[in-house]
Motif scaffolding. Structure first.
Motif, PDB file in Angstrom:
ATOM      1  N   PHE A 248      37.044  41.495  -2.146  1.00  0.00           N
ATOM      2  CA  PHE A 248      37.836  40.898  -1.070  1.00  0.00           C
ATOM      3  C   PHE A 248      38.545  41.988  -0.276  1.00  0.00           C
ATOM      4  CE2 PHE A 248      42.042  39.338   0.191  1.00  0.00           C
ATOM      5  CZ  PHE A 248      41.654  38.398   1.104  1.00  0.00           C
ATOM      6  N   VAL A 249      39.055  42.993  -1.008  1.00  0.00           N
ATOM      7  CA  VAL A 249      39.770  44.079  -0.343  1.00  0.00           C
ATOM      8  C   VAL A 249      38.853  44.853   0.587  1.00  0.00           C
ATOM      9  CG1 VAL A 249      40.923  46.260  -0.759  1.00  0.00           C
ATOM     10  CG2 VAL A 249      41.529  44.286  -2.064  1.00  0.00           C
ATOM     11  N   LEU A 250      37.585  45.016   0.178  1.00  0.00           N
ATOM     12  CA  LEU A 250      36.658  45.727   1.053  1.00  0.00           C
ATOM     13  C   LEU A 250      36.516  44.986   2.386  1.00  0.00           C
ATOM     14  CD1 LEU A 250      33.823  46.987  -1.299  1.00  0.00           C
ATOM     15  CD2 LEU A 250      35.849  48.143  -0.503  1.00  0.00           C
ATOM     16  N   PHE A 251      36.388  43.651   2.333  1.00  0.00           N
ATOM     17  CA  PHE A 251      36.346  42.870   3.572  1.00  0.00           C
ATOM     18  C   PHE A 251      37.601  43.088   4.403  1.00  0.00           C
ATOM     19  CE2 PHE A 251      33.105  39.679   1.962  1.00  0.00           C
ATOM     20  CZ  PHE A 251      32.191  40.001   2.932  1.00  0.00           C
ATOM     21  N   PHE A 252      38.709  43.070   3.702  1.00  0.00           N
ATOM     22  CA  PHE A 252      40.004  43.186   4.362  1.00  0.00           C
ATOM     23  C   PHE A 252      40.147  44.546   5.027  1.00  0.00           C
ATOM     24  CE2 PHE A 252      44.400  41.748   4.491  1.00  0.00           C
ATOM     25  CZ  PHE A 252      44.162  40.416   4.584  1.00  0.00           C
ATOM     26  N   LEU A 253      39.734  45.573   4.259  1.00  0.00           N
ATOM     27  CA  LEU A 253      39.800  46.940   4.752  1.00  0.00           C
ATOM     28  C   LEU A 253      38.928  47.084   5.991  1.00  0.00           C
ATOM     29  CD1 LEU A 253      41.505  48.965   3.372  1.00  0.00           C
ATOM     30  CD2 LEU A 253      39.521  49.886   2.239  1.00  0.00           C
ATOM     31  N   ALA A 254      37.739  46.446   5.938  1.00  0.00           N
ATOM     32  CA  ALA A 254      36.834  46.510   7.082  1.00  0.00           C
ATOM     33  C   ALA A 254      37.499  45.886   8.300  1.00  0.00           C
ATOM     34  CB  ALA A 254      35.532  45.794   6.754  1.00  0.00           C
ATOM     35  N   GLU A 255      38.203  44.763   8.088  1.00  0.00           N
ATOM     36  CA  GLU A 255      38.852  44.112   9.218  1.00  0.00           C
ATOM     37  C   GLU A 255      39.917  45.013   9.831  1.00  0.00           C
ATOM     38  OE1 GLU A 255      40.321  40.094   8.469  1.00  0.00           O
ATOM     39  OE2 GLU A 255      41.774  40.474  10.071  1.00  0.00           O
ATOM     40  N   TYR A 256      40.707  45.641   8.969  1.00  0.00           N
ATOM     41  CA  TYR A 256      41.778  46.481   9.501  1.00  0.00           C
ATOM     42  C   TYR A 256      41.226  47.763  10.109  1.00  0.00           C
ATOM     43  CZ  TYR A 256      45.470  43.462   8.003  1.00  0.00           C
ATOM     44  OH  TYR A 256      46.305  42.391   7.888  1.00  0.00           O
ATOM     45  N   THR A 257      40.134  48.278   9.528  1.00  0.00           N
ATOM     46  CA  THR A 257      39.495  49.440  10.142  1.00  0.00           C
ATOM     47  C   THR A 257      39.006  49.081  11.541  1.00  0.00           C
ATOM     48  OG1 THR A 257      38.746  49.990   7.938  1.00  0.00           O
ATOM     49  CG2 THR A 257      37.819  51.250   9.729  1.00  0.00           C
ATOM     50  N   HIS A 258      38.490  47.870  11.656  1.00  0.00           N
ATOM     51  CA  HIS A 258      38.047  47.387  12.957  1.00  0.00           C
ATOM     52  C   HIS A 258      39.194  47.353  13.949  1.00  0.00           C
ATOM     53  CE1 HIS A 258      33.904  45.807  12.952  1.00  0.00           C
ATOM     54  NE2 HIS A 258      34.166  45.696  14.227  1.00  0.00           N
ATOM     55  N   ILE A 259      40.339  46.885  13.494  1.00  0.00           N
ATOM     56  CA  ILE A 259      41.503  46.824  14.387  1.00  0.00           C
ATOM     57  C   ILE A 259      41.875  48.217  14.857  1.00  0.00           C
ATOM     58  CG2 ILE A 259      43.935  46.237  14.521  1.00  0.00           C
ATOM     59  CD1 ILE A 259      43.367  44.048  12.516  1.00  0.00           C
ATOM     60  N   VAL A 260      41.873  49.165  13.909  1.00  0.00           N
ATOM     61  CA  VAL A 260      42.215  50.540  14.271  1.00  0.00           C
ATOM     62  C   VAL A 260      41.200  51.085  15.268  1.00  0.00           C
ATOM     63  CG1 VAL A 260      42.450  52.854  13.373  1.00  0.00           C
ATOM     64  CG2 VAL A 260      43.406  50.958  12.119  1.00  0.00           C
ATOM     65  N   THR A 261      39.907  50.829  15.015  1.00  0.00           N
ATOM     66  CA  THR A 261      38.858  51.301  15.924  1.00  0.00           C
ATOM     67  C   THR A 261      39.077  50.756  17.321  1.00  0.00           C
ATOM     68  OG1 THR A 261      37.409  51.078  14.025  1.00  0.00           O
ATOM     69  CG2 THR A 261      36.377  51.567  16.114  1.00  0.00           C
ATOM     70  N   VAL A 262      39.328  49.453  17.375  1.00  0.00           N
ATOM     71  CA  VAL A 262      39.502  48.802  18.667  1.00  0.00           C
ATOM     72  C   VAL A 262      40.721  49.365  19.390  1.00  0.00           C
ATOM     73  CG1 VAL A 262      40.291  46.634  19.610  1.00  0.00           C
ATOM     74  CG2 VAL A 262      38.267  46.700  18.192  1.00  0.00           C
ATOM     75  N   SER A 263      41.793  49.593  18.641  1.00  0.00           N
ATOM     76  CA  SER A 263      42.998  50.135  19.260  1.00  0.00           C
ATOM     77  C   SER A 263      42.739  51.540  19.785  1.00  0.00           C
ATOM     78  CB  SER A 263      44.141  50.176  18.256  1.00  0.00           C
ATOM     79  OG  SER A 263      44.272  48.941  17.635  1.00  0.00           O
ATOM     80  N   PHE A 264      42.012  52.346  18.980  1.00  0.00           N
ATOM     81  CA  PHE A 264      41.662  53.690  19.431  1.00  0.00           C
ATOM     82  C   PHE A 264      40.830  53.619  20.707  1.00  0.00           C
ATOM     83  CE2 PHE A 264      42.902  55.874  15.493  1.00  0.00           C
ATOM     84  CZ  PHE A 264      43.329  57.073  16.035  1.00  0.00           C
TER      85      PHE A 264
END
Lengths: 396, 211
Positions: A248-264
């Motif tokens: 579950f954490v891997l999914f979660f981490l992927a979501e937050y990594t996505h947010i960081v990518t998008v913000s960058f």
């Protein structure tokens, strides 16, 4: 082998260092994003938020991480085991792989001086590769939903699929304008084209593109108001209903990594990246200037992240037809019109600051949709008049 | 159309038809609404006052008529007030009270005004439903429910309170000033002290004359 390694060492070590930075920072960032999200959510809702572990609850993220690592590995009986294991790691791999071409600090376009804050500098199809890789993350969600063998999960996965094919189009189109102006798909060059005064930032003369990009990017990250693949009220947990513990954490981490990518990406493409008035560019700059540029970029990124987190508490979730309607009937025409505007300006060789006129586009679109809605009201195309004409209410 | 016949007719003047509001350009643009939503969120985040109670540090104010852990009261001489009449045990709907009575030691001057006293008095706090009927049944106001709400234990055995433990709850609650309210309802037995207000006060509402 070793001699060739030594030969390439001057080129290799910054890349390895950047990989190490990304691998070290991303999980940490993911954990702390949850903490920041919980804190901001608490403050917005007049609560206190996590405050038990460490000062201001700062170690809450660490405690969560330890707890989740020690959790039992629960595998439901009815899942397709192989796919069930592949899906979360696939999602995280794609989310992190997209970071390869992303500069997370000032990078000079001559690639000569200073530390390059990037794993693979000088990739000429940078932004294209980023879009391609990050859209692969849909597979993680779809495979996870399918492997869960559960109605709610597959509904979440299908919604995610539909959302992705809708929002990939305006996302790509909105970037095209910026790419055309910069004349390159290389992210460093796109940022370099925004050097100079603050008015050279793309957000000022590509406001529509920024709006469309940000909205589609929100949909890509499955964040509210577009979090239909995992909306708790309708689908239990959506695609991650059957997942727990580290998966579950891997999914979660992927979501937050996505947010960081998008913000960058938002900061790099539209907000001038590491450029700030009075700060010299990264080519031939001293370490201090490079660090200042890094700070400027991170400040812009955290601003975007903050807006994304706050938007969650400001907007209600879209209904699914509204979501698709916004993408197909709203964002795609807007992005297309913007692209046509850019093409006209570039072909006729007009000054690019004329593009600020594209800001009129959303107002025109709003005027069009408002007049259409009001016309439908006048025609009596509402539930109220429907009741009246069908005679559901009869008078004495 | 068939449904329209089943609906009862409505008087025309009781019906008020509202007009759906027209959409302005700003409404259709969404952006002002999003901005105002963000502004509300930021306003609360910046200047909102948290309504959270920091529980273990700041305890809630429990009303004195709360039905929490039981206590066995002591009289002025420090003896257990209970006269082992079995009224509470009989009234208890959960069968959680167990009393074994013993004759009071007659030759002891300390006990010479009593016939019986409880040799053991145990309450299974896990079985109890905290209905307060033991308190109402007691003729001498010996058993009372206190406002102690945070009852915890590691084993079932330690949640079975014996006489000493129940008396210690009395000592604790008296010391901390968290005495339960006295209803002063009905006539108490001679073993209980009768407060002067009990006779003057009217019976509390909600009950018949018998109280």
């Amino acid at each position: 082998m070793i001699s060739s390694l030594l030969e390439y060492w001057p080129v290799l070590w910054p890349a390895l260092a950047a990989i190490a930075v990304i691998l070290a920072v991303v999980p940490f960032l993911g954990l702390y994003m949850t903490f920041i999200e919980r804190k901001v959510a608490a403050y917005v809702q007049d609560r206190v938020g996590p405050n038990r572990v460490g000062p201001f609850g700062l170690f809450q993220a660490v405690a969560d991480g330890i707890k989740i690592f020690l959790k039992e590995q629960l595998i439901p009986d009815h899942v397709y085991t192989a796919l069930y294991f592949i899906a979360p790691s696939f999602s995280l791999i794609t989310a992190m792989f997209a970071l390869v071409v992303m500069p997370f600090g000032p990078v000079a376009t001559d690639y000569q001086s200073g530390f390059r804050f990037m794993v693979a500098p000088g990739i000429d199809i940078g932004i294209l590769m980023m879009l391609a890789i990050s859209s692969l993350s849909a597979y993680g969600i779809i495979v996870g939903g399918w492997a869960s063998n559960n109605k709610y999960s597959i509904y979440g996965a299908i919604r995610s699929c539909a959302q992705f094919i809708s929002y990939e189009i305006p996302l790509g189109m909105s970037i095209l304008g910026v790419v055309a102006i910069a004349g390159s798909l290389n992210i460093e060059r796109i940022v370099a084209s925004q050097s100079g005064s603050i008015l050279d930032w793309n957000m000022f003369w590509q406001p529509v593109a920024m709006l469309v990009f940000f909205t589609s990017a929100l949909a890509e990250t499955n964040r509210l108001p577009f979090d239909l693949p995992e909306c708790e009220q309708e689908l239990v947990g959506g695609f991650h209903t059957e997942y727990s513990g580290i998966k579950f954490v891997l999914f979660f981490l992927a979501e937050y990594t996505h947010i960081v990518t998008v913000s960058f990406l938002t900061a790099l493409l539209f907000m001038g990246g590491w450029h700030f008035p009075g700060l010299p560019g990264p080519s031939g700059a001293s370490t201090t200037v490079l660090l200042l540029g890094l700070f400027v970029l991170l400040a812009k990124v955290s601003l975007v992240v903050m807006v994304i987190i706050l938007l969650r508490w400001a907007l209600p979730r879209f209904r699914f037809d509204q979501l698709m309607g916004l993408a197909w009937k709203g964002l795609i025409p807007l992005a297309l019109a913007n692209l046509v505007g850019v093409a006209i300006v570039l072909t006729l060789g007009l000054p690019k600051h004329l593009l600020i006129a594209t800001a009129v586009l959303p107002i025109l679109a709003a005027y069009y949709s408002a007049s259409k809605f009001n016309a439908s009201l006048a025609e009596g195309n509402t539930l109220r008049n429907g009741l009246r004409t069908q005679g559901a209410v009869s008078y004495e | 159309m068939s449904e329209s016949q089943t609906n009862p007719p409505v008087k025309k003047k009781t019906v008020k038809w509202g007009e759906a509001p027209k959409l302005s350009v700003l409404d259709a643009l969404y952006l002002p609404a999003i901005a105002s939503g963000l502004a509300t969120a930021v306003r609360h985040a910046v200047s909102g006052k948290p309504t959270t109670r920091q529980y273990p540090e700041v305890e809630p104010e429990i009303p004195p008529n709360y039905r929490g852990v039981h206590r066995l009261n002591r009289d002025e001489a420090g003896r257990v007030k209970c006269v082992a009449c079995y009224m509470c045990q009989t009234a208890c709907p959960a069968n959680c009270i167990e009393i074994i009575a013993a004759p009071a030691p007659k030759d002891d001057p300390h006990w010479k005004d009593r016939d019986k006293f409880p040799a053991t008095f145990t309450i299974d706090e896990l079985r109890c439903i905290y209905c307060g009927m033991c308190e109402e049944a007691c003729p001498v106001d010996a058993i009372e429910l206190t406002s102690v709400y945070d009852l915890t234990g590691m084993t079932r055995e330690e949640m079975v309170f014996d006489k000493e433990k129940l008396l210690s709850v009395f000592d604790q609650t008296v010391k901390s000033g968290r005495d339960p309210v006295r209803t002063n309802r009905g006539k108490l037995g001679p073993a209980s002290e009768v407060s002067p207000t009990a006779k003057d006060a009217p019976p509390p509402p909600g009950r018949g004359k018998r109280g």
